[in-house]
Design a protein around this motif. Structure first.
Motif, PDB file in Angstrom:
ATOM      1  N   UNK A 295       1.851  -1.574  -2.636  1.00  0.00           N
ATOM      2  CA  UNK A 295       2.735  -1.063  -3.682  1.00  0.00           C
ATOM      3  C   UNK A 295       2.144  -0.868  -5.066  1.00  0.00           C
ATOM      4  N   UNK A 296       0.821  -0.875  -5.213  1.00  0.00           N
ATOM      5  CA  UNK A 296       0.223  -0.706  -6.534  1.00  0.00           C
ATOM      6  C   UNK A 296      -0.575  -1.923  -6.969  1.00  0.00           C
ATOM      7  N   UNK A 300      -3.380  -2.298  -9.808  1.00  0.00           N
ATOM      8  CA  UNK A 300      -3.158  -3.249 -10.896  1.00  0.00           C
ATOM      9  C   UNK A 300      -4.349  -4.193 -11.040  1.00  0.00           C
ATOM     10  N   UNK A 303      -7.526  -2.461 -12.328  1.00  0.00           N
ATOM     11  CA  UNK A 303      -7.437  -2.086 -13.750  1.00  0.00           C
ATOM     12  C   UNK A 303      -7.254  -3.292 -14.667  1.00  0.00           C
ATOM     13  N   UNK A 315      -4.967   6.121  -8.172  1.00  0.00           N
ATOM     14  CA  UNK A 315      -4.362   5.357  -7.089  1.00  0.00           C
ATOM     15  C   UNK A 315      -3.070   6.057  -6.706  1.00  0.00           C
ATOM     16  N   UNK A 317       0.339   5.398  -4.677  1.00  0.00           N
ATOM     17  CA  UNK A 317       1.198   4.503  -3.914  1.00  0.00           C
ATOM     18  C   UNK A 317       2.168   5.394  -3.157  1.00  0.00           C
ATOM     19  N   UNK A 327       0.434  14.204  -0.697  1.00  0.00           N
ATOM     20  CA  UNK A 327      -0.672  13.825  -1.584  1.00  0.00           C
ATOM     21  C   UNK A 327      -1.968  13.518  -0.847  1.00  0.00           C
ATOM     22  N   UNK A 413       1.517  -9.241   0.438  1.00  0.00           N
ATOM     23  CA  UNK A 413       0.950  -8.225  -0.459  1.00  0.00           C
ATOM     24  C   UNK A 413      -0.355  -8.718  -1.086  1.00  0.00           C
TER      25      UNK A 413
ATOM     26  N   UNK B 295      -1.776   0.766 -14.674  1.00  0.00           N
ATOM     27  CA  UNK B 295      -2.693   0.694 -13.532  1.00  0.00           C
ATOM     28  C   UNK B 295      -2.090   0.387 -12.171  1.00  0.00           C
ATOM     29  N   UNK B 296      -0.785   0.457 -12.006  1.00  0.00           N
ATOM     30  CA  UNK B 296      -0.179   0.157 -10.711  1.00  0.00           C
ATOM     31  C   UNK B 296       0.760  -1.040 -10.790  1.00  0.00           C
ATOM     32  N   UNK B 297       0.786  -1.676 -11.955  1.00  0.00           N
ATOM     33  CA  UNK B 297       1.603  -2.883 -12.106  1.00  0.00           C
ATOM     34  C   UNK B 297       3.094  -2.598 -11.941  1.00  0.00           C
ATOM     35  N   UNK B 299       4.424  -0.198 -10.095  1.00  0.00           N
ATOM     36  CA  UNK B 299       4.617  -0.033  -8.650  1.00  0.00           C
ATOM     37  C   UNK B 299       4.619  -1.374  -7.938  1.00  0.00           C
ATOM     38  N   UNK B 300       3.660  -2.210  -8.276  1.00  0.00           N
ATOM     39  CA  UNK B 300       3.573  -3.545  -7.674  1.00  0.00           C
ATOM     40  C   UNK B 300       4.869  -4.315  -7.910  1.00  0.00           C
ATOM     41  N   UNK B 312      12.284   3.901  -4.046  1.00  0.00           N
ATOM     42  CA  UNK B 312      10.975   4.233  -4.618  1.00  0.00           C
ATOM     43  C   UNK B 312      10.236   5.189  -3.681  1.00  0.00           C
ATOM     44  N   UNK B 313      10.005   6.399  -4.157  1.00  0.00           N
ATOM     45  CA  UNK B 313       9.336   7.381  -3.301  1.00  0.00           C
ATOM     46  C   UNK B 313       7.825   7.254  -3.382  1.00  0.00           C
ATOM     47  N   UNK B 314       7.310   7.200  -4.585  1.00  0.00           N
ATOM     48  CA  UNK B 314       5.858   7.099  -4.755  1.00  0.00           C
ATOM     49  C   UNK B 314       5.499   6.728  -6.190  1.00  0.00           C
ATOM     50  N   UNK B 315       4.257   6.287  -6.346  1.00  0.00           N
ATOM     51  CA  UNK B 315       3.718   5.963  -7.668  1.00  0.00           C
ATOM     52  C   UNK B 315       2.347   6.613  -7.766  1.00  0.00           C
ATOM     53  N   UNK B 316       2.096   7.277  -8.882  1.00  0.00           N
ATOM     54  CA  UNK B 316       0.764   7.841  -9.120  1.00  0.00           C
ATOM     55  C   UNK B 316       0.109   7.081 -10.256  1.00  0.00           C
ATOM     56  N   UNK B 317      -1.016   6.446  -9.973  1.00  0.00           N
ATOM     57  CA  UNK B 317      -1.793   5.847 -11.050  1.00  0.00           C
ATOM     58  C   UNK B 317      -2.874   6.858 -11.405  1.00  0.00           C
ATOM     59  N   UNK B 318      -2.598   7.641 -12.430  1.00  0.00           N
ATOM     60  CA  UNK B 318      -3.517   8.723 -12.801  1.00  0.00           C
ATOM     61  C   UNK B 318      -4.377   8.247 -13.956  1.00  0.00           C
ATOM     62  N   UNK B 353       5.862  14.017 -12.431  1.00  0.00           N
ATOM     63  CA  UNK B 353       6.021  13.161 -11.252  1.00  0.00           C
ATOM     64  C   UNK B 353       7.399  13.393 -10.627  1.00  0.00           C
ATOM     65  N   UNK B 357       7.606  15.102  -6.869  1.00  0.00           N
ATOM     66  CA  UNK B 357       8.124  14.223  -5.808  1.00  0.00           C
ATOM     67  C   UNK B 357       9.547  14.592  -5.409  1.00  0.00           C
TER      68      UNK B 357
END
Lengths: 433, 433
Positions: A295-296, A300, A303, A315, A317, A327, A413, B295-297, B299-300, B312-318, B353, B357
């Motif tokens: 899930x990220x 996390x 980074x 990244x 998710x 994607x 996780x 950084x994904x936190x 999403x986490x 939650x469909x998706x997360x992009x860490x760009x 996003x 999505x």
């Protein structure tokens, strides 16, 4: 002579638990450098009598007592009053304490409030410890043969005050008295249960010798710590025992590394994400990650390392199947035939994220974090991890690995993120320049 | 009468810190239900004499002592020996302890090793506490007027043993003696510093009354706890004081909610991600997130909630600008003109996003987590958060908000993730059905 130390953390909310104790490691290492072995840690609420009782207990069993917390401006900050009561000295407003506070607040463009002025109250006879990063001053005094220091509860403030005002004094005292110093080495392993680490290390540390072995299991693996007390630098000039112990420690560390080999992923204060990041940066490789059940968390963690933007491109998710297709280009028929949690989809995710992002390496995770969603064939905790690399690297193409983790959603996780980073690390080592 | 309690956690590695103390909250709440107020928590290494000293201190100041840890099979597990030494009773292998252990190991298809048989040693006169989920049995005994119980260190084993074997006994004792019970309410706020929360609550709780107020600041906000002791259910039948306290507590909570209004994001044991998840699930909305500095936190955190795949469909860490353009459609000229950390890019990320999505809501974060990368105009800690919604929702389009956070990289990431989820929460409340 090794002096003994105790930390007393003050704050009713600390009794609630659920928080990371981020002060202890720093203070423990600092104390050890000055020849003080941390023996006890106590947590006590904002009750004045309880703080007094904890302090009375501490001076009976240790020589150095660090209090943290309870120095703030609010009425439930009782450390000043409790120490004054314990040692039988009144509190007085001290000019240097108020001055330091004003200086700090001025930097922030503020003036001390009436409540904050309480922070300038210090027990008579105590030395004021300046707070280089916050408004609350600390203080230190001697009572019943023990050194008692009151530090703020905010970890950064406690660390700065400890380093600037207390450590030099402790070091000087330990040099003068010839106290011994602690040396500690820490190795981090992943992939073996604690009992197997214990078995593999059987007989490696002679019992009754100077080295103490400690093991600590967590979802991130098993920590192996070796501790030895040696003489202070001053004594070393006149003896070789310290070198003897240090050499012995080095030799033991080498033996442990041989036995635990690639299960060891880091040493000292390094984390898995720092180790992986260093490999990538050193070789000029770039990384993109496709996460599902984590899930990220992998993003996390990567980074958390400053400078990670040099090697981490992105990244994804991809929680939904649609996201995996759009994607990462995972074919819908693959998802339909094998399910999202399968080696086929893990491989396609790793290949997909790599080619879409045009990076050196693609890393993927797909699994079932639970508590729902498990079946007989695919139980909760089943996780597939995939690695895909450019064909120009030594080991081209990619591979997947299956894992079965146990625990609750959070633990699964965490373990899955650690396993993914570790698999990447092992692959980087194996294919290394 | 309120009995006092102490937890003594045993294990040299616990002195190292850096870990979440996940036992205390559960045990504290359990003790409170049985009329025992947790007053002290002590941490002590695997040294037998130190454990004995901690135990001797505890029975002088409390009536209920819970020991956790040190019951395992390895030689550094010293709790059994230390308790036996303290109370002056020898250890004997107890049939029911060994039986329970064999039963548990048989379930796992294993037999007890010689080392594990040590776990069957129990001080003479103690009651064996069965371990329903692990191999190490616990035990309980009375010494110097205190109840002493030894539980395993593994949180899940400690909880199960406490609930099954100890809590019924504590409850029965407290019913018989008419002990009072603790009630605690917790509110979580975000967006105000501790001193302002304190000011806003000034005068709301009469000093000297039965309600205790506690504040605890962390990067996730300020926790407000209210504690009151009331009579046990048995006494309530004969009096109305308990109802009086509970009513008083309810009234105070309502007053606090009025004063802190939308700064309050959760109550009890809820987390921000659970609250946000519930809003989304209840309204059938879907979410996608575009993260940069976090950084994904985010999403986490969202995926820590079981069932989050429903919304939650998706997360992009760009992390790279290229990723921002390719995945989110952020125009290169926008990145060039305003920089990646700008309200314009935050808005474009949220819109991007969402439309890529095809979800109800897009959430974005872009900022500088530090320690490097800051400039005079865009210092470390500067963060823009964007929300974009379908034009069909009440407040169409989107908006961004600017934040300036302080602290190290980890703290800034944590605060930014909390601010983003809170902004989404406030927007969901405002536009709510």
């Amino acid at each position: 002579m090794v002096r003994r130390g105790e930390i007393i953390a003050i704050g009713s909310e600390l009794l609630l638990g659920g928080r990371v104790d981020s002060n202890s490691l720093f203070l423990m290492e600092g104390l050890a450098r000055a020849g003080v072995e941390l023996r006890f840690k106590s947590i006590v609420g904002d009750d004045e009598d309880d703080i007094v009782a904890a302090l009375a207990t501490a001076v009976r069993r240790v020589e150095v007592v660090l209090l943290t917390g309870g120095l703030g401006p609010t009425s439930d900050d009782r450390t000043r009053e409790a120490v004054a009561k314990a040692v039988g000295k009144p509190l007085r407003r001290r000019a240097e304490a108020v001055l330091g506070m004003r200086r700090q607040l001025t930097m922030w463009g503020r003036k001390p409030t009436a409540a904050q002025l309480r922070q300038g109250l210090i027990p008579v006879g105590a030395e004021v410890l300046a707070n280089p990063v916050g408004s609350a001053p600390g203080f230190a005094l001697r009572w019943k043969g023990a050194l008692i220091a009151a530090l703020p509860g905010v970890p950064r403030e406690a660390e700065e005050m400890f380093s600037a005002a207390l450590l030099p004094r402790l070091l000087a005292e330990s040099m003068a008295s010839g106290a011994e110093q602690l040396e500690r080495r820490i190795l981090y392993t992943f992939g073996l249960p604690e009992s197997e680490v214990d078995q593999k290390l059987a007989g490696i540390i002679p019992s009754g010798g100077p080295i103490q072995l400690g093991l600590l299991a967590s979802p991130l693996g098993v920590l192996v710590s070796l501790t030895v007390w040696g003489k202070s630098p001053r004594q070393v000039m006149a003896s070789t025992r310290k070198q003897g112990n240090a050499e012995h420690l080095d030799k033991t560390i080498r033996a442990i590394k041989t036995r635990l080999a690639s299960w060891i992923y880091a040493e000292g204060s390094d984390t898995m994400e720092q180790v992986v990041g260093r490999y990538l940066a050193d070789r000029g490789l770039t990384l993109a990650v496709a996460e599902s059940c984590t899930g990220g968390l992998i993003g996390h963690r990567l980074t958390q390392v400053s400078g990670s933007s040099a090697y981490l491109d992105r990244v994804a998710v991809t929680y939904s199947n649609r996201a995996k297709s759009e994607w990462l280009g995972v074919p819908a028929r693959l998802l339909k035939r094998h399910g999202a949690v399968s080696p086929q989809v893990a491989a396609a995710m790793a290949r997909g994220i790599r080619s879409k992002s045009r990076v050196s390496i693609g890393l993927s995770v797909t699994g079932i974090a639970g508590p729902g969603g498990g079946t007989k064939d695919k139980p909760v905790g089943l996780v597939y991890i995939g690695v895909a690399a450019a064909s120009s690297t030594k080991r081209s193409g990619g591979f997947t690995q299956r894992f079965q983790f146990h625990g609750n959603r959070e633990t699964i996780k965490l373990r899955a993120s650690q396993a993914a980073l570790n698999l990447l690390r092992q692959w980087l080592v194996k294919t290394g320049a």
